[in-house]
Scaffold this motif. Sequence first.
Motif, mmCIF file in Angstrom:
data_model
loop_
_atom_site.group_PDB
_atom_site.id
_atom_site.type_symbol
_atom_site.label_atom_id
_atom_site.label_comp_id
_atom_site.label_asym_id
_atom_site.label_seq_id
_atom_site.Cartn_x
_atom_site.Cartn_y
_atom_site.Cartn_z
ATOM 1 N N GLU A 121 0.815 -1.213 0.000
ATOM 2 C CA GLU A 121 0.000 0.000 0.000
ATOM 3 C C GLU A 121 0.853 1.270 0.000
ATOM 4 O O GLU A 121 0.336 2.352 -0.268
ATOM 5 C CB GLU A 121 -0.926 0.014 1.225
ATOM 6 N N ALA A 122 2.143 1.119 0.324
ATOM 7 C CA ALA A 122 3.023 2.291 0.357
ATOM 8 C C ALA A 122 4.412 1.896 -0.099
ATOM 9 O O ALA A 122 4.896 0.803 0.215
ATOM 10 C CB ALA A 122 3.090 2.890 1.763
ATOM 11 N N VAL A 123 5.039 2.782 -0.838
ATOM 12 C CA VAL A 123 6.427 2.600 -1.255
ATOM 13 C C VAL A 123 7.236 3.735 -0.648
ATOM 14 O O VAL A 123 6.940 4.916 -0.867
ATOM 15 C CB VAL A 123 6.577 2.584 -2.788
ATOM 16 N N ARG B 82 4.682 8.886 -10.452
ATOM 17 C CA ARG B 82 3.341 9.087 -11.025
ATOM 18 C C ARG B 82 2.636 7.750 -11.222
ATOM 19 O O ARG B 82 1.421 7.643 -11.009
ATOM 20 C CB ARG B 82 3.439 9.847 -12.345
ATOM 21 N N GLY B 83 3.384 6.727 -11.629
ATOM 22 C CA GLY B 83 2.801 5.405 -11.795
ATOM 23 C C GLY B 83 2.318 4.815 -10.479
ATOM 24 O O GLY B 83 1.263 4.172 -10.416
ATOM 25 N N LEU B 84 3.075 5.034 -9.420
ATOM 26 C CA LEU B 84 2.659 4.559 -8.100
ATOM 27 C C LEU B 84 1.415 5.305 -7.627
ATOM 28 O O LEU B 84 0.483 4.705 -7.083
ATOM 29 C CB LEU B 84 3.794 4.750 -7.094
ATOM 30 N N ARG B 85 1.390 6.614 -7.848
ATOM 31 C CA ARG B 85 0.235 7.413 -7.453
ATOM 32 C C ARG B 85 -1.012 6.956 -8.223
ATOM 33 O O ARG B 85 -2.107 6.865 -7.651
ATOM 34 C CB ARG B 85 0.531 8.886 -7.709
ATOM 35 N N ALA B 86 -0.850 6.662 -9.519
ATOM 36 C CA ALA B 86 -1.971 6.198 -10.328
ATOM 37 C C ALA B 86 -2.529 4.875 -9.818
ATOM 38 O O ALA B 86 -3.717 4.578 -10.014
ATOM 39 C CB ALA B 86 -1.542 6.055 -11.794
ATOM 40 N N ARG B 87 -1.714 4.090 -9.159
ATOM 41 C CA ARG B 87 -2.141 2.804 -8.585
ATOM 42 C C ARG B 87 -2.730 2.973 -7.193
ATOM 43 O O ARG B 87 -3.075 1.984 -6.540
ATOM 44 C CB ARG B 87 -0.961 1.836 -8.562
ATOM 45 N N GLY B 88 -2.795 4.198 -6.727
ATOM 46 C CA GLY B 88 -3.388 4.460 -5.425
ATOM 47 C C GLY B 88 -2.473 4.190 -4.254
ATOM 48 O O GLY B 88 -2.940 4.076 -3.117
ATOM 49 N N LEU B 89 -1.163 4.115 -4.517
ATOM 50 C CA LEU B 89 -0.219 3.817 -3.447
ATOM 51 C C LEU B 89 0.288 5.091 -2.783
ATOM 52 O O LEU B 89 0.431 6.137 -3.418
ATOM 53 C CB LEU B 89 0.969 3.031 -4.008
ATOM 54 N N ILE C 72 8.524 16.887 -8.162
ATOM 55 C CA ILE C 72 7.969 15.680 -7.527
ATOM 56 C C ILE C 72 7.483 15.923 -6.099
ATOM 57 O O ILE C 72 6.956 14.997 -5.466
ATOM 58 C CB ILE C 72 8.980 14.517 -7.527
ATOM 59 N N LEU C 73 7.623 17.132 -5.584
ATOM 60 C CA LEU C 73 7.242 17.371 -4.197
ATOM 61 C C LEU C 73 5.786 17.007 -3.944
ATOM 62 O O LEU C 73 5.449 16.398 -2.918
ATOM 63 C CB LEU C 73 7.503 18.832 -3.824
ATOM 64 N N GLU C 74 4.912 17.348 -4.887
ATOM 65 C CA GLU C 74 3.483 17.086 -4.689
ATOM 66 C C GLU C 74 3.136 15.605 -4.778
ATOM 67 O O GLU C 74 2.023 15.207 -4.403
ATOM 68 C CB GLU C 74 2.672 17.860 -5.729
ATOM 69 N N LEU C 75 4.082 14.786 -5.246
ATOM 70 C CA LEU C 75 3.837 13.347 -5.347
ATOM 71 C C LEU C 75 4.228 12.597 -4.082
ATOM 72 O O LEU C 75 3.999 11.385 -3.988
ATOM 73 C CB LEU C 75 4.610 12.768 -6.540
ATOM 74 N N ILE C 76 4.814 13.280 -3.118
ATOM 75 C CA ILE C 76 5.298 12.635 -1.899
ATOM 76 C C ILE C 76 4.310 12.881 -0.766
ATOM 77 O O ILE C 76 4.010 14.023 -0.416
ATOM 78 C CB ILE C 76 6.696 13.154 -1.540
ATOM 79 N N ASP C 77 3.786 11.787 -0.204
ATOM 80 C CA ASP C 77 2.771 11.887 0.844
ATOM 81 C C ASP C 77 3.360 12.159 2.222
ATOM 82 O O ASP C 77 2.684 12.717 3.086
ATOM 83 C CB ASP C 77 1.941 10.600 0.892
#
Length: 239
Positions: free
Chosen positions: A10-12, A109-116, A140-145
């Motif tokens: 669920e998380a990388v 972006r691919g991980l985000r698209a998978r809901g991870l 990429i800052l906005e892609l990091i949770d």
Amino acid sequence: MTNAKSEPIEAVLFDWGGTLATWHDIDLYDVWRSVARLVDEERADELAAKLVAAEESVWLRSRDEHRSSTLEEVCLLAEVELTAEALTEYDLQWHPHTELAPDAAETLRGLRARGLKIGVLSNTIWPRRRHEEIFERDGILELIDGAVYTSEVPWTKPHPEAFRAAMTAVGLTEPARCLFVGDRLFDDVWGAQNVGMRAAHIPHSAIPTSQIGHTEGVPDATIHELTDLLKLIDTWNSH
């Protein structure tokens, strides 16, 4: 006990240097020499040597005791006070070595698209501000949770609490649902597996002998490009 390999990812969580950022060999003395000359040009060689010794000492402590440090502590140990001009030069010296891996943004972006969830855990003496400036620069800052920089916490990888902090930062509580990705078999692979995460190794970094720890983990997967993670996770999560 939960079998980590039976749980969906669920998380990388990513290491930074040598993983999200490409590996570079650094001449630490040259970096500090350029900085020290702006503090005291006549003593630049002496100050650079002291700064190198101080930085190497905190990385040895990280390796052996898994205790963190900061740039401020390095300067304090070296008894060198950096001016604003010297700090700017320090950032400039490191700038070429902060280059994002070519496929990093695509992978995130691919991980985000998978809901991870996407997280970062970096052994670093730099402040959060510096890392976020780099991630903002590279888009990429906005892609990091969530992110944990060890300059802000007491521990460094492979201490279990560093990994738990990174897991908490992305909102997860179950390590079996996390995959850690890094370039070091001790800090990243062994450390992550020690808390129940899976670990993927990117084996392209020339880790200095002095930074290699007492144990080498056996990764759950070895990847040669960050984009390989997408297929790997799809395979794991389809079971």
